[in-house]
Design a protein around this motif. Structure first.
Motif, PDB file in Angstrom:
ATOM      1  N   ASP A  99       0.824  -1.214   0.000  1.00 59.98           N
ATOM      2  CA  ASP A  99       0.000   0.000   0.000  1.00 59.98           C
ATOM      3  C   ASP A  99       0.858   1.263   0.000  1.00 59.98           C
ATOM      4  OD1 ASP A  99      -2.509  -1.097  -0.160  1.00 59.98           O
ATOM      5  OD2 ASP A  99      -2.876  -1.076   1.992  1.00 59.98           O
ATOM      6  N   GLU A 100       1.856   1.283   0.861  1.00 61.47           N
ATOM      7  CA  GLU A 100       2.722   2.469   0.964  1.00 61.47           C
ATOM      8  C   GLU A 100       3.437   2.744  -0.350  1.00 61.47           C
ATOM      9  OE1 GLU A 100       6.745   3.864   3.333  1.00 61.47           O
ATOM     10  OE2 GLU A 100       5.515   2.266   4.172  1.00 61.47           O
ATOM     11  N   ASN A 101       4.038   1.717  -0.925  1.00 60.37           N
ATOM     12  CA  ASN A 101       4.784   1.919  -2.161  1.00 60.37           C
ATOM     13  C   ASN A 101       3.883   2.334  -3.320  1.00 60.37           C
ATOM     14  OD1 ASN A 101       7.223   1.423  -1.003  1.00 60.37           O
ATOM     15  ND2 ASN A 101       7.446  -0.644  -1.790  1.00 60.37           N
ATOM     16  N   LYS A 102       2.685   1.785  -3.380  1.00 59.89           N
ATOM     17  CA  LYS A 102       1.786   2.115  -4.487  1.00 59.89           C
ATOM     18  C   LYS A 102       1.236   3.529  -4.348  1.00 59.89           C
ATOM     19  CE  LYS A 102      -0.778   1.457  -8.091  1.00 59.89           C
ATOM     20  NZ  LYS A 102      -0.186   1.424  -9.397  1.00 59.89           N
ATOM     21  N   HIS A 103       0.750   3.861  -3.178  1.00 61.48           N
ATOM     22  CA  HIS A 103       0.036   5.121  -3.020  1.00 61.48           C
ATOM     23  C   HIS A 103       0.936   6.327  -2.751  1.00 61.48           C
ATOM     24  CE1 HIS A 103      -3.654   2.947  -3.389  1.00 61.48           C
ATOM     25  NE2 HIS A 103      -3.330   2.171  -2.373  1.00 61.48           N
ATOM     26  N   LEU A 104       2.096   6.094  -2.173  1.00 63.76           N
ATOM     27  CA  LEU A 104       3.001   7.217  -1.924  1.00 63.76           C
ATOM     28  C   LEU A 104       4.052   7.395  -3.008  1.00 63.76           C
ATOM     29  CD1 LEU A 104       3.631   6.953   1.917  1.00 63.76           C
ATOM     30  CD2 LEU A 104       2.023   8.425   0.704  1.00 63.76           C
ATOM     31  N   TYR A 105       4.537   6.273  -3.551  1.00 65.00           N
ATOM     32  CA  TYR A 105       5.645   6.359  -4.498  1.00 65.00           C
ATOM     33  C   TYR A 105       5.298   5.880  -5.903  1.00 65.00           C
ATOM     34  CZ  TYR A 105       7.869   6.674   0.031  1.00 65.00           C
ATOM     35  OH  TYR A 105       8.186   7.034   1.318  1.00 65.00           O
ATOM     36  N   GLY A 106       4.112   5.311  -6.092  1.00 64.27           N
ATOM     37  CA  GLY A 106       3.687   4.861  -7.414  1.00 64.27           C
ATOM     38  C   GLY A 106       4.383   3.615  -7.910  1.00 64.27           C
ATOM     39  N   ILE A 107       4.952   2.828  -7.019  1.00 64.43           N
ATOM     40  CA  ILE A 107       5.652   1.605  -7.412  1.00 64.43           C
ATOM     41  C   ILE A 107       4.618   0.499  -7.635  1.00 64.43           C
ATOM     42  CG2 ILE A 107       7.344  -0.123  -6.679  1.00 64.43           C
ATOM     43  CD1 ILE A 107       8.644   2.083  -4.982  1.00 64.43           C
ATOM     44  N   GLN A 108       4.795  -0.259  -8.694  1.00 58.74           N
ATOM     45  CA  GLN A 108       3.858  -1.335  -9.034  1.00 58.74           C
ATOM     46  C   GLN A 108       3.848  -2.422  -7.969  1.00 58.74           C
ATOM     47  OE1 GLN A 108       1.788  -1.321 -11.732  1.00 58.74           O
ATOM     48  NE2 GLN A 108       2.550   0.765 -12.013  1.00 58.74           N
ATOM     49  N   TYR A 109       2.698  -3.093  -7.850  1.00 62.36           N
ATOM     50  CA  TYR A 109       2.536  -4.152  -6.845  1.00 62.36           C
ATOM     51  C   TYR A 109       3.591  -5.247  -7.009  1.00 62.36           C
ATOM     52  CZ  TYR A 109      -2.148  -2.241  -5.923  1.00 62.36           C
ATOM     53  OH  TYR A 109      -3.192  -1.447  -5.593  1.00 62.36           O
ATOM     54  N   ILE A 110       3.782  -5.724  -8.213  1.00 62.60           N
ATOM     55  CA  ILE A 110       4.690  -6.854  -8.447  1.00 62.60           C
ATOM     56  C   ILE A 110       6.131  -6.490  -8.095  1.00 62.60           C
ATOM     57  CG2 ILE A 110       5.101  -6.387 -10.886  1.00 62.60           C
ATOM     58  CD1 ILE A 110       4.502  -9.855  -9.437  1.00 62.60           C
ATOM     59  N   GLU A 111       6.515  -5.237  -8.329  1.00 63.80           N
ATOM     60  CA  GLU A 111       7.873  -4.804  -7.981  1.00 63.80           C
ATOM     61  C   GLU A 111       8.055  -4.775  -6.466  1.00 63.80           C
ATOM     62  OE1 GLU A 111       8.685  -1.100  -9.884  1.00 63.80           O
ATOM     63  OE2 GLU A 111       8.194  -1.880 -11.868  1.00 63.80           O
ATOM     64  N   THR A 112       7.026  -4.350  -5.750  1.00 60.58           N
ATOM     65  CA  THR A 112       7.093  -4.319  -4.287  1.00 60.58           C
ATOM     66  C   THR A 112       7.179  -5.729  -3.724  1.00 60.58           C
ATOM     67  OG1 THR A 112       5.838  -2.267  -4.229  1.00 60.58           O
ATOM     68  CG2 THR A 112       5.923  -3.539  -2.196  1.00 60.58           C
ATOM     69  N   VAL A 113       6.409  -6.648  -4.293  1.00 57.45           N
ATOM     70  CA  VAL A 113       6.446  -8.036  -3.833  1.00 57.45           C
ATOM     71  C   VAL A 113       7.828  -8.638  -4.086  1.00 57.45           C
ATOM     72  CG1 VAL A 113       5.515 -10.342  -4.249  1.00 57.45           C
ATOM     73  CG2 VAL A 113       3.962  -8.410  -4.013  1.00 57.45           C
ATOM     74  N   ALA A 114       8.396  -8.370  -5.248  1.00 60.07           N
ATOM     75  CA  ALA A 114       9.740  -8.875  -5.563  1.00 60.07           C
ATOM     76  C   ALA A 114      10.776  -8.300  -4.593  1.00 60.07           C
ATOM     77  CB  ALA A 114      10.105  -8.536  -6.998  1.00 60.07           C
TER      78      ALA A 114
END
Length: 163
Positions: free
Chosen positions: A102-117
């Motif tokens: 949630d933090e990476n997507k909504h604050l930094y715009g990082i894709q879900y799959i990249e955050t999971v990796a």
């Protein structure tokens, strides 16, 4: 230091090893500020007389406090205790993953799959796939953030005839 072993899901053992041991093998020493430390401490009991040696995929260092249970005597975690600890670890695992996504997507715009990796690399998790973690996130998100149903709009027909 006295240690004990318990059985948990393989990806949870990898998660704790990555989180508290920097992905190095050996017993996991929980900091006394962690909730899991207090759960383990509360569940410790005296080792039964006819108890088999500990086996499992997660080796925990027994909390040693100045006052309270001595780790030399209270160094056993039974099947019920193992289940409770396993559930607690699983809750920590999913909570941290969901929060990070949630933090990476909504604050930094990082894709879900990249955050999971990134999460899997950070903690050295190899026993579960990225897709499984992502699907769990999607299920959790749908359950937690239910969309409200919109009112159904029906087309209205005008019965007015023009002559």
């Amino acid at each position: 230091m006295v240690t004990t072993r318990i059985n948990v899901k393989k990806h949870l053992a990898e998660y704790l090893t990555g989180k508290y041991n920097n992905c190095l093998p050996g017993p996991i020493i929980l900091p006394d500020s962690a909730d899991l430390y207090h759960v383990v401490y509360d569940l410790l009991e005296k080792r039964p007389v006819c108890c088999q040696p500990d086996n499992g995929n997660l080796e925990l260092g027994i909390p040693d406090r100045r006052i309270g249970k001595s780790p030399d005597t209270y160094n056993y975690l039974g099947a019920r205790s193992s289940r409770i600890i396993s559930l607690k670890i699983e809750v920590l695992f999913w909570a941290e993953l969901h929060s990070l996504i949630d933090e990476n997507k909504h604050l930094y715009g990082i894709q879900y799959i990249e955050t999971v990796a990134y999460f899997m690399r950070k903690y050295g998790i190899q026993a579960i796939t990225e897709d499984a973690l992502l699907k769990n996130y999607y299920r959790w998100r749908d359950k937690v953030r239910k969309k409200s149903k919109r009112r159904g709009y029906a087309k209205q027909q005008n019965d007015v005839k023009y002559s």
